[in-house]
Design a protein around this motif. Structure first.
Motif, PDB file in Angstrom:
ATOM      1  N   ALA A  74      15.022 -95.130 -48.333  1.00 15.03           N
ATOM      2  CA  ALA A  74      16.208 -95.962 -48.146  1.00 15.03           C
ATOM      3  C   ALA A  74      16.898 -95.656 -46.827  1.00 15.03           C
ATOM      4  O   ALA A  74      17.539 -96.521 -46.228  1.00 15.03           O
ATOM      5  CB  ALA A  74      17.189 -95.759 -49.306  1.00 15.03           C
ATOM      6  N   LEU A  75      16.768 -94.431 -46.371  1.00 13.12           N
ATOM      7  CA  LEU A  75      17.441 -94.008 -45.141  1.00 13.12           C
ATOM      8  C   LEU A  75      16.512 -93.963 -43.933  1.00 13.12           C
ATOM      9  O   LEU A  75      16.935 -94.233 -42.809  1.00 13.12           O
ATOM     10  CB  LEU A  75      18.058 -92.623 -45.342  1.00 13.12           C
ATOM     11  N   PHE A  76      15.236 -93.623 -44.170  1.00 12.43           N
ATOM     12  CA  PHE A  76      14.323 -93.419 -43.048  1.00 12.43           C
ATOM     13  C   PHE A  76      13.035 -94.227 -43.197  1.00 12.43           C
ATOM     14  O   PHE A  76      12.560 -94.453 -44.303  1.00 12.43           O
ATOM     15  CB  PHE A  76      13.953 -91.932 -42.924  1.00 12.43           C
ATOM     16  N   GLN A  77      12.493 -94.618 -42.069  1.00 10.44           N
ATOM     17  CA  GLN A  77      11.173 -95.237 -42.028  1.00 10.44           C
ATOM     18  C   GLN A  77      10.246 -94.284 -41.278  1.00 10.44           C
ATOM     19  O   GLN A  77      10.482 -93.945 -40.120  1.00 10.44           O
ATOM     20  CB  GLN A  77      11.225 -96.578 -41.293  1.00 10.44           C
ATOM     21  N   VAL A  78       9.218 -93.810 -41.955  1.00 13.22           N
ATOM     22  CA  VAL A  78       8.254 -92.893 -41.354  1.00 13.22           C
ATOM     23  C   VAL A  78       6.938 -93.626 -41.166  1.00 13.22           C
ATOM     24  O   VAL A  78       6.393 -94.191 -42.111  1.00 13.22           O
ATOM     25  CB  VAL A  78       8.036 -91.652 -42.246  1.00 13.22           C
ATOM     26  N   SER A  79       6.443 -93.646 -39.942  1.00 16.51           N
ATOM     27  CA  SER A  79       5.199 -94.355 -39.673  1.00 16.51           C
ATOM     28  C   SER A  79       4.314 -93.531 -38.742  1.00 16.51           C
ATOM     29  O   SER A  79       4.786 -92.637 -38.040  1.00 16.51           O
ATOM     30  CB  SER A  79       5.488 -95.718 -39.038  1.00 16.51           C
ATOM     31  N   VAL A  80       3.026 -93.834 -38.772  1.00 17.17           N
ATOM     32  CA  VAL A  80       2.056 -93.159 -37.911  1.00 17.17           C
ATOM     33  C   VAL A  80       1.270 -94.209 -37.143  1.00 17.17           C
ATOM     34  O   VAL A  80       0.715 -95.135 -37.732  1.00 17.17           O
ATOM     35  CB  VAL A  80       1.081 -92.283 -38.727  1.00 17.17           C
ATOM     36  N   GLN A  96      -4.818 -89.834 -30.804  1.00 14.27           N
ATOM     37  CA  GLN A  96      -3.679 -88.981 -31.097  1.00 14.27           C
ATOM     38  C   GLN A  96      -2.693 -89.685 -32.033  1.00 14.27           C
ATOM     39  O   GLN A  96      -2.132 -90.716 -31.674  1.00 14.27           O
ATOM     40  CB  GLN A  96      -2.962 -88.598 -29.800  1.00 14.27           C
ATOM     41  N   PRO A  97      -2.463 -89.137 -33.229  1.00 12.23           N
ATOM     42  CA  PRO A  97      -1.480 -89.732 -34.146  1.00 12.23           C
ATOM     43  C   PRO A  97      -0.051 -89.469 -33.672  1.00 12.23           C
ATOM     44  O   PRO A  97       0.315 -88.327 -33.405  1.00 12.23           O
ATOM     45  CB  PRO A  97      -1.760 -89.038 -35.479  1.00 12.23           C
ATOM     46  N   ILE A  98       0.729 -90.527 -33.540  1.00 12.10           N
ATOM     47  CA  ILE A  98       2.133 -90.421 -33.147  1.00 12.10           C
ATOM     48  C   ILE A  98       2.985 -90.685 -34.381  1.00 12.10           C
ATOM     49  O   ILE A  98       2.948 -91.777 -34.962  1.00 12.10           O
ATOM     50  CB  ILE A  98       2.506 -91.446 -32.052  1.00 12.10           C
ATOM     51  N   ILE A  99       3.762 -89.692 -34.804  1.00 15.66           N
ATOM     52  CA  ILE A  99       4.623 -89.834 -35.979  1.00 15.66           C
ATOM     53  C   ILE A  99       5.999 -90.306 -35.522  1.00 15.66           C
ATOM     54  O   ILE A  99       6.614 -89.703 -34.637  1.00 15.66           O
ATOM     55  CB  ILE A  99       4.742 -88.507 -36.733  1.00 15.66           C
ATOM     56  N   THR A 100       6.471 -91.380 -36.111  1.00 14.86           N
ATOM     57  CA  THR A 100       7.771 -91.950 -35.766  1.00 14.86           C
ATOM     58  C   THR A 100       8.675 -91.908 -36.995  1.00 14.86           C
ATOM     59  O   THR A 100       8.275 -92.346 -38.082  1.00 14.86           O
ATOM     60  CB  THR A 100       7.643 -93.410 -35.295  1.00 14.86           C
ATOM     61  N   VAL A 101       9.871 -91.378 -36.834  1.00 20.66           N
ATOM     62  CA  VAL A 101      10.869 -91.366 -37.908  1.00 20.66           C
ATOM     63  C   VAL A 101      12.084 -92.151 -37.410  1.00 20.66           C
ATOM     64  O   VAL A 101      12.718 -91.767 -36.431  1.00 20.66           O
ATOM     65  CB  VAL A 101      11.284 -89.933 -38.293  1.00 20.66           C
ATOM     66  N   ARG A 102      12.392 -93.262 -38.083  1.00 20.61           N
ATOM     67  CA  ARG A 102      13.516 -94.116 -37.673  1.00 20.61           C
ATOM     68  C   ARG A 102      14.608 -94.089 -38.716  1.00 20.61           C
ATOM     69  O   ARG A 102      14.360 -94.264 -39.907  1.00 20.61           O
ATOM     70  CB  ARG A 102      13.048 -95.561 -37.469  1.00 20.61           C
ATOM     71  N   ASN A 103      15.846 -93.845 -38.276  1.00 20.60           N
ATOM     72  CA  ASN A 103      16.997 -93.909 -39.160  1.00 20.60           C
ATOM     73  C   ASN A 103      17.400 -95.369 -39.305  1.00 20.60           C
ATOM     74  O   ASN A 103      17.786 -96.011 -38.335  1.00 20.60           O
ATOM     75  CB  ASN A 103      18.154 -93.086 -38.570  1.00 20.60           C
ATOM     76  N   THR A 146      21.480 -95.863 -38.382  1.00 16.03           N
ATOM     77  CA  THR A 146      21.967 -95.695 -37.006  1.00 16.03           C
ATOM     78  C   THR A 146      21.008 -96.231 -35.961  1.00 16.03           C
ATOM     79  O   THR A 146      21.348 -96.298 -34.785  1.00 16.03           O
ATOM     80  CB  THR A 146      22.216 -94.203 -36.712  1.00 16.03           C
ATOM     81  N   GLU A 147      19.776 -96.582 -36.396  1.00 18.55           N
ATOM     82  CA  GLU A 147      18.723 -97.048 -35.481  1.00 18.55           C
ATOM     83  C   GLU A 147      18.271 -95.964 -34.513  1.00 18.55           C
ATOM     84  O   GLU A 147      17.649 -96.253 -33.495  1.00 18.55           O
ATOM     85  CB  GLU A 147      19.173 -98.304 -34.708  1.00 18.55           C
ATOM     86  N   GLU A 148      18.574 -94.705 -34.804  1.00 15.02           N
ATOM     87  CA  GLU A 148      18.044 -93.613 -33.997  1.00 15.02           C
ATOM     88  C   GLU A 148      16.586 -93.375 -34.378  1.00 15.02           C
ATOM     89  O   GLU A 148      16.186 -93.613 -35.525  1.00 15.02           O
ATOM     90  CB  GLU A 148      18.856 -92.344 -34.226  1.00 15.02           C
ATOM     91  N   MET A 149      15.786 -92.893 -33.422  1.00 17.38           N
ATOM     92  CA  MET A 149      14.368 -92.729 -33.688  1.00 17.38           C
ATOM     93  C   MET A 149      13.846 -91.461 -33.013  1.00 17.38           C
ATOM     94  O   MET A 149      14.259 -91.116 -31.910  1.00 17.38           O
ATOM     95  CB  MET A 149      13.599 -93.947 -33.167  1.00 17.38           C
ATOM     96  N   SER A 150      12.958 -90.761 -33.707  1.00 19.67           N
ATOM     97  CA  SER A 150      12.328 -89.563 -33.162  1.00 19.67           C
ATOM     98  C   SER A 150      10.820 -89.759 -33.149  1.00 19.67           C
ATOM     99  O   SER A 150      10.247 -90.354 -34.070  1.00 19.67           O
ATOM    100  CB  SER A 150      12.664 -88.329 -34.007  1.00 19.67           C
ATOM    101  N   LEU A 151      10.182 -89.263 -32.085  1.00 22.20           N
ATOM    102  CA  LEU A 151       8.729 -89.355 -31.946  1.00 22.20           C
ATOM    103  C   LEU A 151       8.152 -87.946 -31.916  1.00 22.20           C
ATOM    104  O   LEU A 151       8.740 -87.037 -31.338  1.00 22.20           O
ATOM    105  CB  LEU A 151       8.352 -90.085 -30.658  1.00 22.20           C
ATOM    106  N   PHE A 152       6.964 -87.773 -32.522  1.00 19.49           N
ATOM    107  CA  PHE A 152       6.338 -86.459 -32.527  1.00 19.49           C
ATOM    108  C   PHE A 152       4.828 -86.611 -32.357  1.00 19.49           C
ATOM    109  O   PHE A 152       4.182 -87.391 -33.063  1.00 19.49           O
ATOM    110  CB  PHE A 152       6.633 -85.720 -33.830  1.00 19.49           C
TER     111      PHE A 152
END
Length: 271
Positions: A87-93, A125-132, A135-141
């Protein structure tokens, strides 16, 4: 790893804050942006438990970012927990692909010799993305990036000696401004001091209110839980003092970098 840089500031419009209705997360949420404009978001829900109330169970999360997507897939049976996260985050690869050919194939492999998986891991290379979602903030790993040239699993005995010598040679009020409280600037409301640190106004500011929290220990690596706790409590006092002096600033932010490679301009411990 040669120094702690902790700096603090509070802003008036660069940070978003989320307001939720008093009746809970199941109602409409709004994000307040800079000038006080409230932007509505689609409703989202936290699933109710057997008693009709939101589940308050604590979930043991994975210890590595690379394990997060698989963990969420496997944890679907924990309906309340995973739905709350989703509900809060979208996690994608997503997979970043390339071709390594010719002589550069061997060069690339030598540069990333410590990365598991060899050429196959470099080419896909798998890129993991976590989007709030709020707030629409996003982190990449991307784990491959940790193995770039210069990567070390741990410090060597020789480097450990060199780092300790670097701190020892730069310590003392005659060599370091931060070792002498009197050679730092004050905020307009004064200075906040504690057992392990003191605050000082930053001469080169990022924001209207931007200060330093300076540790009383010169060596940034000589830090423990008790000292860190003291830093956080003092930072909280500074945030409150700045807000009292200027109510227009309401969004606290603190950062702690270590060493020249972490952008610290001074070796002495400072946030």
């Amino acid at each position: 790893l040669v120094g702690i840089n902790l700096w603090m500031f509070v802003g008036t419009s660069t940070t978003n804050t989320v307001r939720l209705s008093a009746k809970g997360l199941g109602k409409l949420a709004t994000t307040t942006i800079g000038g006080g404009v409230a932007v509505p978001h689609p409703p989202f829900t936290i699933p109710a438990g057997p008693n009709g109330r939101s589940s308050g169970s604590v979930i043991a999360l994975p210890t590595k970012m690379t394990e997060l997507p698989g963990y969420l897939d496997r944890a679907q049976h924990q309906q309340h927990a995973t739905t709350a996260v989703n509900a809060l985050f979208q996690v994608s690869v997503r997979t970043a692909a390339m071709r390594l050919e010719g002589d550069f194939r061997a060069v690339a492999l030598s540069k990333f010799a410590k990365a598991p998986g060899g050429i196959a891991a470099l080419e896909r290379q798998p890129i993991i993305t976590v989007r709030n979602k709020i707030t629409e903030e996003m982190s990449l790993f991307n784990e491959i990036r940790r193995y770039r040239p210069g990567y070390m699993e741990g410090i060597t005995p020789e480097d450990d000696v060199a780092v300790k010598a670097l701190y020892a040679d730069s310590a003392g009020a005659d060599k370091c401004d931060f070792c002498s409280v009197n050679r730092t600037a004050l905020d307009t409301f004064g200075r906040i001091e504690s057992k392990y640190c003191y605050t000082a106004s930053n001469i080169a500011k990022y924001e209207k209110w931007h200060s330093l929290l300076v540790g009383r220990n010169h060596n940034s690596l000589d830090t423990n839980v008790e000292i860190l706790h003291d830093y956080l409590l003092t930072a909280k006092k500074w945030f409150k003092a700045a807000n009292k002096e200027d109510p227009s600033v309401a969004f606290p932010f603190a950062a702690w970098d270590i060493g020249p490679r972490g952008s610290a301009s001074q070796l002495h411990t400072h946030l």
